[in-house]
Design an enzyme around this catalytic site. Structure first.
Site, PDB file in Angstrom:
ATOM      1  N   SER A   1       4.233  16.345  -8.820  1.00  0.00           N
ATOM      2  CA  SER A   1       5.222  17.042  -7.808  1.00  0.00           C
ATOM      3  C   SER A   1       6.262  17.485  -8.774  1.00  0.00           C
ATOM      4  CB  SER A   1       5.613  15.999  -7.002  1.00  0.00           C
ATOM      5  OG  SER A   1       4.609  15.474  -5.844  1.00  0.00           O
TER       6      SER A   1
ATOM      7  N   LYS B   1      14.518   8.096  -6.383  1.00  0.00           N
ATOM      8  CA  LYS B   1      14.245   9.408  -6.651  1.00  0.00           C
ATOM      9  C   LYS B   1      14.727  10.194  -5.784  1.00  0.00           C
ATOM     10  CE  LYS B   1       9.347   9.483  -8.584  1.00  0.00           C
ATOM     11  NZ  LYS B   1       7.875   9.621  -8.204  1.00  0.00           N
TER      12      LYS B   1
ATOM     13  N   ARG C   1      -3.955   9.036 -13.480  1.00  0.00           N
ATOM     14  CA  ARG C   1      -4.075  10.210 -14.159  1.00  0.00           C
ATOM     15  C   ARG C   1      -4.321  10.035 -15.815  1.00  0.00           C
ATOM     16  NH1 ARG C   1       1.042  13.227 -12.244  1.00  0.00           N
ATOM     17  NH2 ARG C   1       1.411  11.101 -12.135  1.00  0.00           N
TER      18      ARG C   1
ATOM     19  N   HIS D   1      -2.769  14.705  -5.631  1.00  0.00           N
ATOM     20  CA  HIS D   1      -2.667  13.981  -4.558  1.00  0.00           C
ATOM     21  C   HIS D   1      -3.918  14.194  -3.540  1.00  0.00           C
ATOM     22  CE1 HIS D   1       2.063  14.091  -4.861  1.00  0.00           C
ATOM     23  NE2 HIS D   1       1.559  12.728  -5.300  1.00  0.00           N
TER      24      HIS D   1
HETATM   25  O1  PNS Z   1       4.984   8.882  -5.430  1.00  0.00           O
HETATM   26  P1  PNS Z   1       5.743   8.022  -6.071  1.00  0.00           P
HETATM   27  O2  PNS Z   1       7.193   8.046  -6.126  1.00  0.00           O
HETATM   28  O3  PNS Z   1       5.402   7.496  -7.382  1.00  0.00           O
HETATM   29  O4  PNS Z   1       5.719   6.427  -5.079  1.00  0.00           O
HETATM   30  C1  PNS Z   1       6.099   5.505  -5.341  1.00  0.00           C
HETATM   31  C2  PNS Z   1       6.021   4.240  -4.191  1.00  0.00           C
HETATM   32  C3  PNS Z   1       6.746   4.981  -2.846  1.00  0.00           C
HETATM   33  C4  PNS Z   1       4.476   4.277  -3.604  1.00  0.00           C
HETATM   34  C5  PNS Z   1       6.527   2.953  -4.609  1.00  0.00           C
HETATM   35  O5  PNS Z   1       8.075   3.120  -4.915  1.00  0.00           O
HETATM   36  C6  PNS Z   1       6.702   1.956  -3.411  1.00  0.00           C
HETATM   37  O6  PNS Z   1       5.509   1.425  -3.179  1.00  0.00           O
HETATM   38  N1  PNS Z   1       7.712   2.058  -2.643  1.00  0.00           N
HETATM   39  C7  PNS Z   1       7.936   1.165  -1.329  1.00  0.00           C
HETATM   40  C8  PNS Z   1       8.765  -0.189  -1.246  1.00  0.00           C
HETATM   41  C9  PNS Z   1       8.063  -1.080  -2.145  1.00  0.00           C
HETATM   42  O7  PNS Z   1       7.052  -1.771  -1.417  1.00  0.00           O
HETATM   43  N2  PNS Z   1       8.243  -1.429  -3.270  1.00  0.00           N
HETATM   44  C10 PNS Z   1       7.854  -2.598  -3.978  1.00  0.00           C
HETATM   45  C11 PNS Z   1       6.601  -2.162  -4.777  1.00  0.00           C
HETATM   46  S1  PNS Z   1       6.020  -3.428  -5.738  1.00  0.00           S
END
Ligand code: PNS
Length: 157
Positions: free
Chosen positions: A129, A42, A92, A18
């Site tokens: 993570s 999650k 990645r 990150h």
């Molecule tokens: O670290 P992660 O868990 O891969 O992050 C995923 C995250 C939190 C970035 C993604 O789930 C997200 O953008 N959530 C916010 C809600 C949202 O906007 N959802 C629609 C995405 S197109």
């Protein structure tokens, strides 16, 4: 005009992977908002306050970075509220791209915001993570994959 981006994620907890992406985002934008979001898919390990603290203690202080918890909201709403011109995500490899592309397209559909993908450091291509937590839980050494505050937090789980 301040060029601002958002680096969103669960950060449960922040890893050197990150931080590599955050550093690359800071080289492209004037300000980086590191947005902690709650992913309903999650189950969190660390509480949100601790994730914020670990990020604040891990991001190099000289970087123009703000860390903030945004709870459960749409990323595009956060980007609008903080005045960000782009979302920055690290890749990645191909699996990340497959996961990220639909979200980038949906976010652009919703608000027009672009997602900038940055290739992560290949030396950190195996770092996530969830893997760091699993290895640490069974006594494996993750010293080279997280910062000292995160290492202490992992050992206290
Ligand atoms: O670290 P992660 O868990 O891969 O992050 C995923 C995250 C939190 C970035 C993604 O789930 C997200 O953008 N959530 C916010 C809600 C949202 O906007 N959802 C629609 C995405 S197109």
């Amino acid at each position: 005009m301040t060029r601002r981006c958002v680096c969103p994620g669960s950060y449960d907890p922040v890893t050197l992977g990150h931080l590599d992406v955050i550093r690359r985002a800071a080289s492209l934008f004037d300000e980086v908002v590191v947005a902690i979001l709650h992913n309903p898919g999650k189950q969190g390990t660390f509480g949100v306050a601790e994730r914020v603290r670990l990020l604040q203690e891990s991001v190099p202080p000289e970087l123009p970075v703000r860390v903030q918890d945004f709870g459960a909201q749409l990323l595009v709403d956060i980007c609008r509220d903080v005045g960000a011109q782009a979302i920055v995500k690290g890749l990645r490899g191909g699996t990340d791209f497959t996961y990220e592309l639909p979200m980038a397209l949906m976010n652009r559909h919703l608000s027009g915001i672009e997602t900038v993908f940055v290739p992560g450091d290949p030396a950190l291509g195996h770092v996530s993570s969830s893997l760091v937590k699993e290895v640490s839980r069974y006594g494996g050494d993750v010293t080279d994959l997280v910062t000292p505050p995160v290492l202490r937090a992992l050992r206290s789980l």
